[in-house]
Enzyme design. Structure first.
Site, PDB file in Angstrom:
ATOM      1  N   HIS A 293      21.217  26.980  15.456  1.00 10.87           N
ATOM      2  CA  HIS A 293      20.421  28.185  15.226  1.00 10.87           C
ATOM      3  C   HIS A 293      20.698  28.707  13.826  1.00 10.87           C
ATOM      4  O   HIS A 293      21.860  28.723  13.410  1.00 10.87           O
ATOM      5  CB  HIS A 293      20.799  29.257  16.250  1.00 10.87           C
ATOM      6  CG  HIS A 293      20.101  30.561  16.014  1.00 10.87           C
ATOM      7  ND1 HIS A 293      18.788  30.760  16.366  1.00 10.87           N
ATOM      8  CD2 HIS A 293      20.538  31.713  15.426  1.00 10.87           C
ATOM      9  CE1 HIS A 293      18.435  31.992  16.026  1.00 10.87           C
ATOM     10  NE2 HIS A 293      19.473  32.595  15.452  1.00 10.87           N
TER      11      HIS A 293
ATOM     12  N   THR B 163       0.840  -1.195   0.000  1.00 11.14           N
ATOM     13  CA  THR B 163       0.000   0.000   0.000  1.00 11.14           C
ATOM     14  C   THR B 163       0.874   1.244   0.000  1.00 11.14           C
ATOM     15  O   THR B 163       0.659   2.199  -0.759  1.00 11.14           O
ATOM     16  CB  THR B 163      -0.873   0.018   1.285  1.00 11.14           C
ATOM     17  OG1 THR B 163      -1.624  -1.187   1.332  1.00 11.14           O
ATOM     18  CG2 THR B 163      -1.793   1.219   1.324  1.00 11.14           C
TER      19      THR B 163
ATOM     20  N   ARG C 247      -9.033   2.043   7.996  1.00 18.44           N
ATOM     21  CA  ARG C 247      -8.616   0.871   7.223  1.00 18.44           C
ATOM     22  C   ARG C 247      -8.768  -0.375   8.078  1.00 18.44           C
ATOM     23  O   ARG C 247      -8.767  -0.299   9.296  1.00 18.44           O
ATOM     24  CB  ARG C 247      -7.156   1.050   6.752  1.00 18.44           C
ATOM     25  CG  ARG C 247      -7.018   2.197   5.760  1.00 18.44           C
ATOM     26  CD  ARG C 247      -5.576   2.413   5.327  1.00 18.44           C
ATOM     27  NE  ARG C 247      -5.002   1.274   4.648  1.00 18.44           N
ATOM     28  CZ  ARG C 247      -5.168   1.001   3.354  1.00 18.44           C
ATOM     29  NH1 ARG C 247      -5.902   1.791   2.591  1.00 18.44           N
ATOM     30  NH2 ARG C 247      -4.596  -0.056   2.805  1.00 18.44           N
TER      31      ARG C 247
HETATM   32  P1  FAD Z   1       0.721  -3.149   3.073  1.00 19.81           P
HETATM   33  O1  FAD Z   1       1.591  -2.040   2.701  1.00 19.81           O
HETATM   34  O2  FAD Z   1      -0.749  -2.976   2.960  1.00 19.81           O
HETATM   35  O3  FAD Z   1       1.184  -4.371   2.170  1.00 19.81           O
HETATM   36  C1  FAD Z   1       0.564  -5.606   2.175  1.00 19.81           C
HETATM   37  C2  FAD Z   1       0.783  -6.263   0.835  1.00 19.81           C
HETATM   38  O4  FAD Z   1       0.342  -7.607   0.931  1.00 19.81           O
HETATM   39  C3  FAD Z   1      -0.022  -5.643  -0.305  1.00 19.81           C
HETATM   40  O5  FAD Z   1       0.848  -5.279  -1.356  1.00 19.81           O
HETATM   41  C4  FAD Z   1      -0.986  -6.727  -0.734  1.00 19.81           C
HETATM   42  O6  FAD Z   1      -1.162  -6.765  -2.146  1.00 19.81           O
HETATM   43  C5  FAD Z   1      -0.252  -7.983  -0.288  1.00 19.81           C
HETATM   44  N1  FAD Z   1      -1.141  -9.105   0.015  1.00 19.81           N
HETATM   45  C6  FAD Z   1      -2.236  -9.102   0.825  1.00 19.81           C
HETATM   46  N2  FAD Z   1      -2.751 -10.342   0.902  1.00 19.81           N
HETATM   47  C7  FAD Z   1      -1.950 -11.137   0.146  1.00 19.81           C
HETATM   48  C8  FAD Z   1      -1.962 -12.521  -0.144  1.00 19.81           C
HETATM   49  N3  FAD Z   1      -2.879 -13.348   0.375  1.00 19.81           N
HETATM   50  N4  FAD Z   1      -1.011 -12.993  -0.971  1.00 19.81           N
HETATM   51  C9  FAD Z   1      -0.057 -12.174  -1.521  1.00 19.81           C
HETATM   52  N5  FAD Z   1       0.002 -10.869  -1.260  1.00 19.81           N
HETATM   53  C10 FAD Z   1      -0.934 -10.361  -0.433  1.00 19.81           C
HETATM   54  N6  FAD Z   1       1.903   5.360   6.678  1.00 19.81           N
HETATM   55  C11 FAD Z   1       2.943   6.116   7.079  1.00 19.81           C
HETATM   56  O7  FAD Z   1       3.670   5.712   7.985  1.00 19.81           O
HETATM   57  N7  FAD Z   1       3.194   7.332   6.509  1.00 19.81           N
HETATM   58  C12 FAD Z   1       2.432   7.826   5.530  1.00 19.81           C
HETATM   59  O8  FAD Z   1       2.692   8.926   5.041  1.00 19.81           O
HETATM   60  C13 FAD Z   1       1.320   7.065   5.089  1.00 19.81           C
HETATM   61  N8  FAD Z   1       0.524   7.529   4.117  1.00 19.81           N
HETATM   62  C14 FAD Z   1      -0.521   6.757   3.688  1.00 19.81           C
HETATM   63  C15 FAD Z   1      -1.357   7.285   2.710  1.00 19.81           C
HETATM   64  C16 FAD Z   1      -2.434   6.549   2.257  1.00 19.81           C
HETATM   65  C17 FAD Z   1      -3.320   7.120   1.178  1.00 19.81           C
HETATM   66  C18 FAD Z   1      -2.675   5.253   2.782  1.00 19.81           C
HETATM   67  C19 FAD Z   1      -3.809   4.426   2.274  1.00 19.81           C
HETATM   68  C20 FAD Z   1      -1.850   4.727   3.770  1.00 19.81           C
HETATM   69  C21 FAD Z   1      -0.777   5.485   4.242  1.00 19.81           C
HETATM   70  N9  FAD Z   1       0.062   5.030   5.254  1.00 19.81           N
HETATM   71  C22 FAD Z   1       1.094   5.801   5.693  1.00 19.81           C
HETATM   72  C23 FAD Z   1      -0.139   3.714   5.882  1.00 19.81           C
HETATM   73  C24 FAD Z   1       0.850   2.686   5.289  1.00 19.81           C
HETATM   74  O9  FAD Z   1       0.654   2.625   3.900  1.00 19.81           O
HETATM   75  C25 FAD Z   1       0.647   1.335   5.932  1.00 19.81           C
HETATM   76  O10 FAD Z   1       0.730   1.446   7.331  1.00 19.81           O
HETATM   77  C26 FAD Z   1       1.702   0.356   5.459  1.00 19.81           C
HETATM   78  O11 FAD Z   1       1.671   0.208   4.057  1.00 19.81           O
HETATM   79  C27 FAD Z   1       1.483  -1.018   6.108  1.00 19.81           C
HETATM   80  O12 FAD Z   1       2.443  -1.909   5.661  1.00 19.81           O
HETATM   81  P2  FAD Z   1       2.156  -3.475   5.613  1.00 19.81           P
HETATM   82  O13 FAD Z   1       3.401  -4.087   5.082  1.00 19.81           O
HETATM   83  O14 FAD Z   1       1.619  -3.943   6.889  1.00 19.81           O
HETATM   84  O15 FAD Z   1       0.967  -3.663   4.549  1.00 19.81           O
HETATM   85  P1  NAI Z   2      -8.425   7.466  10.442  1.00 21.79           P
HETATM   86  O1  NAI Z   2      -8.716   6.400  11.408  1.00 21.79           O
HETATM   87  O2  NAI Z   2      -7.189   8.265  10.553  1.00 21.79           O
HETATM   88  O3  NAI Z   2      -9.636   8.508  10.421  1.00 21.79           O
HETATM   89  C1  NAI Z   2     -10.933   8.129  10.134  1.00 21.79           C
HETATM   90  C2  NAI Z   2     -11.871   9.193  10.666  1.00 21.79           C
HETATM   91  O4  NAI Z   2     -13.162   8.917  10.169  1.00 21.79           O
HETATM   92  C3  NAI Z   2     -11.983   9.216  12.178  1.00 21.79           C
HETATM   93  O5  NAI Z   2     -11.770  10.533  12.617  1.00 21.79           O
HETATM   94  C4  NAI Z   2     -13.388   8.731  12.448  1.00 21.79           C
HETATM   95  O6  NAI Z   2     -13.957   9.306  13.598  1.00 21.79           O
HETATM   96  C5  NAI Z   2     -14.109   9.178  11.200  1.00 21.79           C
HETATM   97  N1  NAI Z   2     -15.316   8.419  10.868  1.00 21.79           N
HETATM   98  C6  NAI Z   2     -15.526   7.090  10.989  1.00 21.79           C
HETATM   99  N2  NAI Z   2     -16.754   6.783  10.538  1.00 21.79           N
HETATM  100  C7  NAI Z   2     -17.329   7.931  10.109  1.00 21.79           C
HETATM  101  C8  NAI Z   2     -18.580   8.274   9.529  1.00 21.79           C
HETATM  102  N3  NAI Z   2     -19.483   7.349   9.271  1.00 21.79           N
HETATM  103  N4  NAI Z   2     -18.842   9.555   9.218  1.00 21.79           N
HETATM  104  C9  NAI Z   2     -17.903  10.522   9.459  1.00 21.79           C
HETATM  105  N5  NAI Z   2     -16.693  10.256  10.011  1.00 21.79           N
HETATM  106  C10 NAI Z   2     -16.406   8.980  10.315  1.00 21.79           C
HETATM  107  O7  NAI Z   2      -8.529   6.747   9.009  1.00 21.79           O
HETATM  108  P2  NAI Z   2      -8.041   7.186   7.571  1.00 21.79           P
HETATM  109  O8  NAI Z   2      -7.884   8.655   7.477  1.00 21.79           O
HETATM  110  O9  NAI Z   2      -8.940   6.495   6.629  1.00 21.79           O
HETATM  111  O10 NAI Z   2      -6.606   6.545   7.494  1.00 21.79           O
HETATM  112  C11 NAI Z   2      -6.435   5.131   7.662  1.00 21.79           C
HETATM  113  C12 NAI Z   2      -5.079   4.828   8.205  1.00 21.79           C
HETATM  114  O11 NAI Z   2      -4.072   5.063   7.242  1.00 21.79           O
HETATM  115  C13 NAI Z   2      -4.741   5.685   9.401  1.00 21.79           C
HETATM  116  O12 NAI Z   2      -5.073   4.980  10.569  1.00 21.79           O
HETATM  117  C14 NAI Z   2      -3.276   5.899   9.311  1.00 21.79           C
HETATM  118  O13 NAI Z   2      -2.652   5.042  10.206  1.00 21.79           O
HETATM  119  C15 NAI Z   2      -2.902   5.506   7.884  1.00 21.79           C
HETATM  120  N6  NAI Z   2      -2.396   6.706   7.190  1.00 21.79           N
HETATM  121  C16 NAI Z   2      -1.294   7.326   7.682  1.00 21.79           C
HETATM  122  C17 NAI Z   2      -0.814   8.457   7.098  1.00 21.79           C
HETATM  123  C18 NAI Z   2       0.354   9.130   7.696  1.00 21.79           C
HETATM  124  O14 NAI Z   2       1.027   8.532   8.514  1.00 21.79           O
HETATM  125  N7  NAI Z   2       0.653  10.371   7.315  1.00 21.79           N
HETATM  126  C19 NAI Z   2      -1.448   9.048   5.920  1.00 21.79           C
HETATM  127  C20 NAI Z   2      -2.628   8.334   5.505  1.00 21.79           C
HETATM  128  C21 NAI Z   2      -3.051   7.195   6.128  1.00 21.79           C
END
Ligand code: FAD
Ligand code: NAI
Length: 464
Positions: A443, A43, A271
């Site tokens: 600084h 992801t 998520r």
């Molecule tokens: P994932 O990255 O979800 O990887 C899991 C992989 O497993 C996937 O590629 C999937 O295809 C594969 N998979 C699943 N099931 C199977 C299977 N059965 N067989 C084979 N492959 C499989 N976190 C941060 O720390 N900083 C950020 O700035 C940040 N920004 C984000 C922005 C967005 C829009 C989103 C959605 C998330 C963001 N996150 C961020 C969260 C971060 O992406 C996740 O916490 C992180 O990717 C988790 O890593 P993971 O390895 O657990 O899983």
């Molecule tokens: P989130 O858990 O950060 O926020 C979801 C929000 O939706 C909460 O404030 C919740 O109260 C609200 N909510 C839930 N149900 C609702 C409803 N029916 N109507 C209105 N509000 C509602 O989840 P988000 O933003 O989807 O991110 C998912 C995860 O991805 C985060 O937990 C974070 O760990 C990871 N992520 C991290 C980033 C980073 O580190 N910069 C960037 C993007 C994602």
């Protein structure tokens, strides 16, 4: 002893899985990693951290040109948006980094098993019709978007984070459902590029899990930037008609419904762990009430030889947490001591300014330790932030009243994400606020605000 194809087989090549695989191979273990996506990196690299930061970075430049921030410094420009090029640089960033992981797999001799992995038994998975056996299997399958009941994501009018990264044009009115990290980061991107953005949040305040003062201040700053908020409000339905959506909203505590029109709706309400189709029943492994796989401190599941890390296990869903767990699990499998200190995991929201924190909020620190001391320092009084026209935000340090040990550090500042690393390191070493206050900081840097906040814990900052 049974003969296995691999010492370690990791399922999922996100930050948890690919890091575990590389570290296992570095430690001399024969390693494979199953990944069903066409590219490695999970992801984070494909549709998360990296592409979102590419859009945040580019849109920040656009905004600085459009909102007069550049003009203030004597640079007069009238920006013109070329969204295709902006998307192109996002795709290039993803391509470069996912390709980089493929290179690292080859370099470290990690075998990529392409396809969806399903357990046959605790030491066997089938991947794309082929069976592979391993002494140790690490589940690192990550997470995916939590759906909102009754709302269909069509990736055109109603999008999730993946769709919101790729919008072909700037929406007129984007409604973000959920005032969490994704809603605020991606809402900021499209607001900067010209959309009107309304954020509907179920709770009374945005950014759950962050320090109370930080949540309030962040809300004020985003409002000032033009994001509209409907707090304490839930979305009960989204009806799509052509390229328009009508949302039905209700006060979270009950009351009269209202409607809101939008041409783009972003569903970002959290998520959930990916375990469907993994065949956990075949190995007798159950998930908890939140759908997560529970592990012990060493990342062992209840099934011998099966381990788990990253978003699929409890804890914050963050890439760096997953990566650290990936290293630790590989080291534990190799018979070393792999540890992750879950009390010191920084989190950063990459908006403008950035919002970052590590450790306990003031509220949680009080609940856990009773009396706490708090030191705060505004960015307005930090010479570098002031010079750079970045007056918003503050640094806040929460320390134990008796021992002075730092329990939490919170920051809203243009470079808070970078600043928070020093706070995490100080906390990892068990620092007191006095330790930070007496550490020499260069600084003029934004980081001096951390030193001054530490000085403020005892009431003696210099510059306010
Ligand atoms: P994932 O990255 O979800 O990887 C899991 C992989 O497993 C996937 O590629 C999937 O295809 C594969 N998979 C699943 N099931 C199977 C299977 N059965 N067989 C084979 N492959 C499989 N976190 C941060 O720390 N900083 C950020 O700035 C940040 N920004 C984000 C922005 C967005 C829009 C989103 C959605 C998330 C963001 N996150 C961020 C969260 C971060 O992406 C996740 O916490 C992180 O990717 C988790 O890593 P993971 O390895 O657990 O899983
Ligand atoms: P989130 O858990 O950060 O926020 C979801 C929000 O939706 C909460 O404030 C919740 O109260 C609200 N909510 C839930 N149900 C609702 C409803 N029916 N109507 C209105 N509000 C509602 O989840 P988000 O933003 O989807 O991110 C998912 C995860 O991805 C985060 O937990 C974070 O760990 C990871 N992520 C991290 C980033 C980073 O580190 N910069 C960037 C993007 C994602």
């Amino acid at each position: 002893m049974a003969d296995y194809d691999y010492d370690v087989l990791v399922i999922g090549a996100g930050p948890g899985g690919y890091v575990a695989a590389i570290r296992a191979a570095q430690l001399g273990l024969k390693t494979a990693c199953a990944e069903s996506r066409e590219t490695l990196g999970g992801t984070c690299l494909n549709v998360g951290c990296i592409p979102s930061k590419a859009m945040l970075h580019a849109s920040e430049y656009f905004d600085a040109a459009a909102n007069g921030a550049m003009a203030k410094m004597g640079i007069k420009v009238t920006p013109e948006l070329d969204l295709d090029t902006m998307h192109g640089q996002r795709r290039d960033a993803v391509k470069g980094l996912t390709g980089g992981i493929e290179f690292l797999f080859k370099k470290n001799k990690v075998t990529w098993l392409k396809g969806l992995a399903t357990f046959e038994d605790a030491h066997t998975v089938s991947v794309g019709g082929q069976k592979a056996t391993a002494k140790n299997i690490v589940i690192a399958t990550g997470s995916s978007v939590t759906p909102l009941p009754g709302v269909t994501v069509d990736q055109k009018v109603v999008v999730d984070s993946t769709g919101a990264l790729e919008l072909p044009k700037v929406p007129e009115h984007m409604v973000v459902i959920g005032g969490g990290v994704i809603g605020l980061e991606l809402g900021s991107v499209w607001r900067r590029l010209g959309a009107r953005v309304t954020c509907v949040e179920f709770l009374d305040q945005i950014l759950p899990g962050m320090d109370g003062e930080v949540r309030k201040e962040a809300n004020k700053i985003f409002k000032k930037q033009g994001i509209e908020f409907k707090l304490g409000t839930k979305v009960t339905g989204v009806a799509v008609n052509g390229d328009q959506a009508t949302l039905t909203l209700e006060p979270a505590k009950g009351g009269a419904a209202e409607t809101l029109e939008a041409d783009c709706v972003l569903v970002s309400i959290g998520r959930r762990p990916n375990t469907d189709g993994l065949g956990l029943d075949k190995i007798g492994l159950q998930v908890n009430q939140r759908g997560q796989i529970e592990t012990d401190h060493d990342f062992r599941t209840k099934v011998d030889g099966v381990w788990a890390v990253g978003d699929v296990i409890p804890g914050p869903m963050l890439a760096h947490k997953a990566e650290d767990e990936g290293i630790a699990v590989a080291e534990n499998i190799a018979g070393l001591t792999g540890i992750v200190n879950h009390d010191v995991i920084p989190s950063v929201v990459y908006t403008w300014p950035e919002i970052a924190g590590v450790g306990l909020t003031e509220e949680d620190a009080k609940a856990k330790y009773g009396e706490v001391k708090v030191g705060k320092f505004p960015m307005l009084a930090n010479s570098r932030a002031k010079t750079n026209h970045e007056p918003d935000g503050f640094v806040k340090i929460v320390a134990d009243a008796r021992s002075d040990r730092v329990l939490g550090v919170w920051a809203i500042a243009s470079v808070a994400g970078t600043m928070i690393a020093q706070a995490a390191q100080a906390m990892e070493f068990g620092a007191t606020s006095e330790d930070i206050a007496y550490t020499c900081h260069a600084h003029p840097t934004h980081s001096e605000a951390i030193k001054e906040a530490a000085m403020a814990v005892t009431g003696k900052p210099i510059h306010i």
